[in-house]
Design an enzyme around this catalytic site. Structure first.
Site, short mmCIF file in Angstrom:
data_model
loop_
_atom_site.label_atom_id
_atom_site.label_comp_id
_atom_site.label_asym_id
_atom_site.label_seq_id
_atom_site.Cartn_x
_atom_site.Cartn_y
_atom_site.Cartn_z
NE ARG A 44 0.00 1.70 3.42
CZ ARG A 44 0.74 2.74 3.82
NH1 ARG A 44 2.08 2.39 3.94
NH2 ARG A 44 0.20 3.91 3.85
N GLY A 45 0.17 2.38 -0.07
CA GLY A 45 0.87 3.77 -0.39
C GLY A 45 1.13 3.80 -1.72
CB ALA A 46 0.43 7.07 -3.58
NE ARG A 87 -6.26 0.50 -1.80
CZ ARG A 87 -5.50 1.17 -1.06
NH1 ARG A 87 -4.36 0.92 -0.76
NH2 ARG A 87 -6.22 2.07 -0.04
CD GLN A 193 -3.62 2.89 6.40
OE1 GLN A 193 -4.35 3.19 7.51
NE2 GLN A 193 -4.20 2.58 5.33
CG ASP A 234 -3.16 7.98 -1.94
OD1 ASP A 234 -2.99 8.52 -0.76
OD2 ASP A 234 -2.65 6.87 -1.92
CG ASN A 244 -2.95 11.80 1.80
OD1 ASN A 244 -2.23 10.87 1.38
ND2 ASN A 244 -2.67 12.26 3.21
CE LYS A 245 -5.48 5.63 3.97
NZ LYS A 245 -6.46 5.02 3.26
#
Ligand code: MRU
Length: 345
Positions: A44-46, A87, A193, A234, A244-245
């Site tokens: 995970r994570g862009a 995703r 996270q 992201d 973003n998150k």
């Protein structure tokens, strides 16, 4: 620490769902396994999603038995669809797939040469992620003063990238330069996270920090405890909107209210040069993530939830964008100039 590696067709990466309790490396042998690991949040994570996407395409080439360029391109298209449907929000994943497909279509050579060329290019994309994150970390460190307490949200560290991290990369660079800083990390519900991954990274790097729950941000700001906010992204639109998150927008509004600078750190591979706010798909995840905590049900049965994984922060709430090309104001012409100055896309 390198979060993802390629060894003879095998992709080796950290299973991020097991941290901080266990550091387990996955050996992913097929694009299907990579796609599954992305869906299950093991990867995970862009920027890391962009890297994993490139390596899934490299695996396709590595394992291909295609006898012609056309059939190799078909196999690549199939992997592209597989990866693009994992995703929907982090644009790095899409930018990475499109960049590799473009190279495959536009490189005039024999099949044998094309295979060698594409694998080399995919590995270069991975190396490039580490390089740009290192560069942006050094630019961003200039914005951090000794004595600062910096709030970060979610995980934008080494684990979210090939190496170095973005927002946490900036924090680590400032710390390495001897700046006496302190970090506040939000836990980042529902998947934690911040508590699981950012706390793990900060502890390993011996950067002083405190973990808070997401709903403590306003109080800490009102108390004058937070000097700066630093988050990753992201997707950044040409209009300057930052995706973003979930929770990032709330923090940005609070920062504005309290006169606290709100910085976004991201490589130019996180810029979406095509889509508008209306076109961006915000991933809606399984309600279980809201209804449960650590696998334990915390709410009554038969109730409704919302579970958007990301939110959208408008440009007027963002003080500056930190990229590998330097720090810019979040204004459309500045973002355009940044992209024009960046090679390859
Ligand atoms: O759902 P995740 O964990 O993939 O979301 C990650 C984030 O929102 C990060 O802040 C973002 O990708 C920036 S990472 C350098």
């Amino acid at each position: 620490m390198k979060t993802i590696r390629w060894k003879d067709g095998v992709v080796i990466t950290v299973d991020q769902t097991l941290l901080p309790h266990r550091l387990v490396h996955l050996k992913l042998r097929t694009p299907n396994q990579i796609a599954k690991a992305i869906k299950n949040m093991k990867i995970r994570g862009a920027p890391l999603l962009g890297a994993a996407a490139a390596l899934a395409l490299a695996q396709t080439v590595y394992k291909s038995k295609a006898k012609s360029r056309a059939s190799l391109l078909k196999e690549l298209q199939k992997t592209a669809v597989l990866i693009k449907t994992t995703r929907p929000t982090a644009v790095n994943l899409f930018n990475s797939v499109d960049a590799v497909l473009k190279m495959a279509e536009e490189h005039p050579c024999s099949l044998k040469e094309l295979r060698r060329y594409l694998i080399k290019k995919c590995l270069e994309l991975i190396a490039e992620d580490a390089k740009v994150n290192r560069a942006l970390s050094l630019h961003g460190a200039e914005l951090i003063d000794t004595g600062d307490t910096v709030l970060t949200h979610c995980n934008a560290g080494e684990l979210a990238t090939v190496e170095y991290g973005t927002a946490l990369g900036v924090i680590a660079a400032a710390h390495r330069r001897g700046k006496n800083i302190r970090v506040i990390a939000t836990e980042t519900r529902p998947l934690l996270q911040g508590a699981r991954l950012t706390a793990y990274e900060l502890k390993r790097k011996r950067i002083p920090f405190a973990l808070i729950t997401d709903n403590m941000v306003g109080y800490l700001m009102a108390q004058g405890i937070i000097d700066k906010v630093l988050v990753g992204a992201d997707r950044i639109l040409m209009s300057g909107h930052v995706i973003n998150k979930i929770g990032t927008y709330t923090i940005a509004v609070l920062a504005k209210e309290h006169g606290i600078p709100f910085y976004v750190a991201a490589p130019t591979t996180t810029i979406d040069s095509e889509n508008s706010v209306e076109e961006v798909v915000i991933e809606e995840r399984n309600p279980k993530e809201v209804l449960e905590l650590g696998g334990l049900r915390i709410a009554p049965k038969g109730i409704k939830t919302f579970n958007p994984a990301f939110d959208i922060t408008p440009p007027h709430l963002v003080s500056a964008l930190i990229t590998e090309k330097g720090v810019i104001e979040v204004k459309p012409p500045k973002i355009r100039a940044l992209l024009d100055a960046s090679d390859g896309r």
